[in-house]
Design an enzyme around this catalytic site. Structure first.
Site, PDB file in Angstrom:
ATOM      1  N   GLU A 101      -3.205  -8.275  -4.986  1.00 14.10           N
ATOM      2  CA  GLU A 101      -2.244  -7.916  -3.925  1.00 14.10           C
ATOM      3  C   GLU A 101      -2.883  -8.009  -2.549  1.00 14.10           C
ATOM      4  O   GLU A 101      -3.055  -7.011  -1.840  1.00 14.10           O
ATOM      5  CB  GLU A 101      -1.691  -6.512  -4.164  1.00 14.10           C
ATOM      6  CG  GLU A 101      -0.885  -6.416  -5.443  1.00 14.10           C
ATOM      7  CD  GLU A 101      -0.152  -5.095  -5.620  1.00 14.10           C
ATOM      8  OE1 GLU A 101      -0.610  -4.089  -5.070  1.00 14.10           O
ATOM      9  OE2 GLU A 101       0.883  -5.084  -6.293  1.00 14.10           O
ATOM     10  N   GLU A 143       2.298  -8.733 -12.615  1.00 10.35           N
ATOM     11  CA  GLU A 143       2.523  -7.288 -12.724  1.00 10.35           C
ATOM     12  C   GLU A 143       4.007  -7.044 -12.575  1.00 10.35           C
ATOM     13  O   GLU A 143       4.626  -7.529 -11.616  1.00 10.35           O
ATOM     14  CB  GLU A 143       1.823  -6.512 -11.593  1.00 10.35           C
ATOM     15  CG  GLU A 143       0.342  -6.360 -11.732  1.00 10.35           C
ATOM     16  CD  GLU A 143      -0.256  -5.480 -10.636  1.00 10.35           C
ATOM     17  OE1 GLU A 143       0.440  -4.583 -10.112  1.00 10.35           O
ATOM     18  OE2 GLU A 143      -1.430  -5.694 -10.301  1.00 10.35           O
TER      19      GLU A 143
HETATM   20  C1  BG6 Z   1       0.200  -2.487  -8.019  1.00 17.08           C
HETATM   21  C2  BG6 Z   1      -1.282  -2.447  -8.210  1.00 17.08           C
HETATM   22  O1  BG6 Z   1       0.466  -2.339  -6.684  1.00 17.08           O
HETATM   23  O2  BG6 Z   1       0.960  -1.463  -8.565  1.00 17.08           O
HETATM   24  C3  BG6 Z   1      -1.746  -1.658  -9.429  1.00 17.08           C
HETATM   25  O3  BG6 Z   1      -1.828  -3.739  -8.256  1.00 17.08           O
HETATM   26  C4  BG6 Z   1      -0.910  -0.402  -9.544  1.00 17.08           C
HETATM   27  O4  BG6 Z   1      -3.104  -1.397  -9.286  1.00 17.08           O
HETATM   28  C5  BG6 Z   1       0.536  -0.784  -9.736  1.00 17.08           C
HETATM   29  O5  BG6 Z   1      -1.328   0.468 -10.542  1.00 17.08           O
HETATM   30  C6  BG6 Z   1       1.468   0.402  -9.942  1.00 17.08           C
HETATM   31  O6  BG6 Z   1       1.361   1.296  -8.878  1.00 17.08           O
HETATM   32  P1  BG6 Z   1       0.991   2.807  -9.096  1.00 17.08           P
HETATM   33  O7  BG6 Z   1       0.642   3.319  -7.763  1.00 17.08           O
HETATM   34  O8  BG6 Z   1       2.212   3.440  -9.644  1.00 17.08           O
HETATM   35  O9  BG6 Z   1      -0.129   2.850 -10.048  1.00 17.08           O
END
Ligand code: BG6
Length: 487
Positions: A197, A384
């Site tokens: 990201e 993701e």
């Molecule tokens: C993404 C990141 O922004 O979101 C991850 O690359 C992160 O590292 C994922 O875990 C989910 O966000 P969060 O803050 O709920 O863990």
């Protein structure tokens, strides 16, 4: 077939949120950050100039007080130290991924497991061996490792000695690390991503930049060094490992205008440019877009963009574009914009809101994929996609995580439409969460994303037992049918 036969179905994770095993590596900036909650921000723990303890918020990038140093406070809990202990459970976890039929597993290498201080004369053989073992274990099951080099972490020692990415010397240290891992894992890893990201780093505070500052000029200077480092890493990877694929990774921020008032639409355009396209233009086209250069000029920002940097950016463009996609946001001139000029998300009345305020927008994924493919015409990967939920073990031992299934089903449906009807080239899809991991934003454990439950609570207590959730069996069928069986 809607998807190519080699379509990379799998899941994604990150070293600092899953591995633990911190006594076998150097400290990173992540290791001095406490857990938070949905309302309590994560903090960096400090020793102040007078020897007393202090705290600054990580994401708000409070400046570091004069003479202060980021340190571990032995009385506090730091979730990255042990995380979900992938370090000792990787065989069990990868075997479970294989049972689901994963064709790929995306994770990151912890820079400080290879170079504990960031500037050590030699890499750590113990660290290198760990990833050899992890990648071998994946390959044993035919799982393709997709490897991120930096997932929101930075060596703590370099943060103290260099002041983080603001210092151009960070590029050299990063490239040494790259050179070691590209050489060592050549033949094991084909897909690389330099920075997780990359646009998210702008709002990721101390832990990503390696320095604490709210100053926007400092952040853009650091970001320039990161972009040059990413481009040089792509060039290096191709030299060391001809045929490898180097991607960029964007947190796709989808903004909708609050109304059709032209001012709202312009505000949306500006935010899409500054938060998304600035990064894709540099990494996919190899050029700074004019609006960013103008933005720097208008504010008098002195960003040291050297002629050799421009050459590297041009030569080091990426082979594929990977995105994370979670939700969309609504913005408008009459909405409230935070003082630091970052965007306050408003409620979209047409969308459901999931846990931790995520606005669930599956069609947004189709929009994202079309938008990026039309701009750059390079293969896309969704690396993701997921929803944090509170999952609990029922009396009969099962975990009924229907919210995850509903979320993933609708997003995969929209990705299929992008592929089948819009002709977008998507080569892989990874859920965020394979096992549950520590949340990046809040540091909580109860915000669960995976298909595999991990018995661990917000204070780091639990047996670490792994239990497949209902979504484990659902996702297995999705992969077996190559995305045909979603219900
Ligand atoms: C993404 C990141 O922004 O979101 C991850 O690359 C992160 O590292 C994922 O875990 C989910 O966000 P969060 O803050 O709920 O863990």
């Amino acid at each position: 077939m809607p998807f190519i036969n080699e379509f990379l179905w799998g899941g994604a994770s990150a070293a600092s949120q899953s591995e633990g095993g911190f006594s076998a590596r150097g400290l990173s900036t992540y290791d001095v950050i406490t857990a938070g909650t949905a309302t309590e921000p994560r903090k960096v723990t400090l020793r102040l100039a007078d020897g007393s303890r202090g705290l600054i918020e990580n994401f708000r990038t409070d400046p570091m007080p004069d003479g202060a140093e980021a340190v571990i406070d032995p009385d506090l809990y730091y979730p990255s130290h042990n995380a979900v202990d992938f370090y000792h459970h990787y065989k069990e976890d990868i075997a479970l991924f294989a049972q689901m039929g994963y064709r790929c597993f995306r994770t990151s290498i912890a820079w400080t497991r290879i170079f504990p201080n960031g500037d050590d004369p030699e890499p750590s053989e113990e660290g290198l061996k760990f990833y050899d073992d992890v990648f071998d274990e994946c390959l044993k099951y035919g799982i393709e490792p997709i490897i991120t080099l930096v997932h929101y972490d930075y060596p703590l020692h370099l943060s103290k000695t260099l002041g983080g990415w603001k210092n151009r010397k960070s590029i050299e240290h990063f490239l040494r690390y790259c050179s070691v891992v590209f050489t060592r894992y050549s033949g094991k890893v084909k897909y690389w991503i330099a920075f997780n990201e990359i646009n998210g780093i702008m709002n990721n505070g101390y832990r990503s930049f390696g320095f604490a500052s709210a100053n926007e000029e400092d952040k853009y200077l650091a970001m320039h060094h990161i972009l040059v480092a990413a481009a040089k890493a792509a060039i290096l990877a191709r030299n060391i490992q001809p045929g490898c694929k180097v991607g960029m990774m964007l947190a796709y921020n989808l903004f909708y205008p609050l109304t059709c008032k032209p001012q709202d639409v312009v505000m949306t355009m500006e935010n899409m440019e500054k938060n998304n396209y600035f990064f894709t233009e540099v990494q996919c086209r190899g050029e700074y877009p004019p609006y960013m250069l103008q933005y720097f000029r208008n504010r008098g920002y002195a960003i040291d963009i050297l002629p050799e940097d421009l050459k590297a950016l041009k030569k080091g463009t990426v082979d594929y574009l990977a995105i994370s996609y979670y939700q969309s946001s609504v913005i408008g001139k009459d909405g409230v914009v935070r003082q630091d000029d970052s965007v306050r998300r408003m409620q979209n009345p047409f969308l459901k809101v999931g846990g931790w305020g995520r606005q669930i927008d599956p069609e947004g994924l189709r929009i994202a994929l079309n938008d990026l493919y039309l701009r750059y015409r390079i293969p896309l990967m969704v690396v993701e996609n997921g929803l944090g939920t509170i999952d609990s073990v029922q009396a009969d031992g099962t975990i009924q995580d229907d919210e995850h299934i509903d979320y993933w089903r609708e997003h995969i449906r929209q990705m299929k439409i992008a592929v089948e009807e819009d002709g977008v080239q998507v080569i892989g899809y990874m859920t965020w969460g394979c096992t549950d991991v520590i949340s990046s934003g809040t540091g909580e454990m109860q915000k669960r994303y995976g298909q595999i439950y991990v018995d661990l609570d917000d204070e780091g207590k639990g047996t670490l037992r792994r239990i497949p959730k209902k979504s484990f069996y659902w996702y297995r069928d999705v992969i077996r049918s190559n995305g045909q069986k979603l219900d």
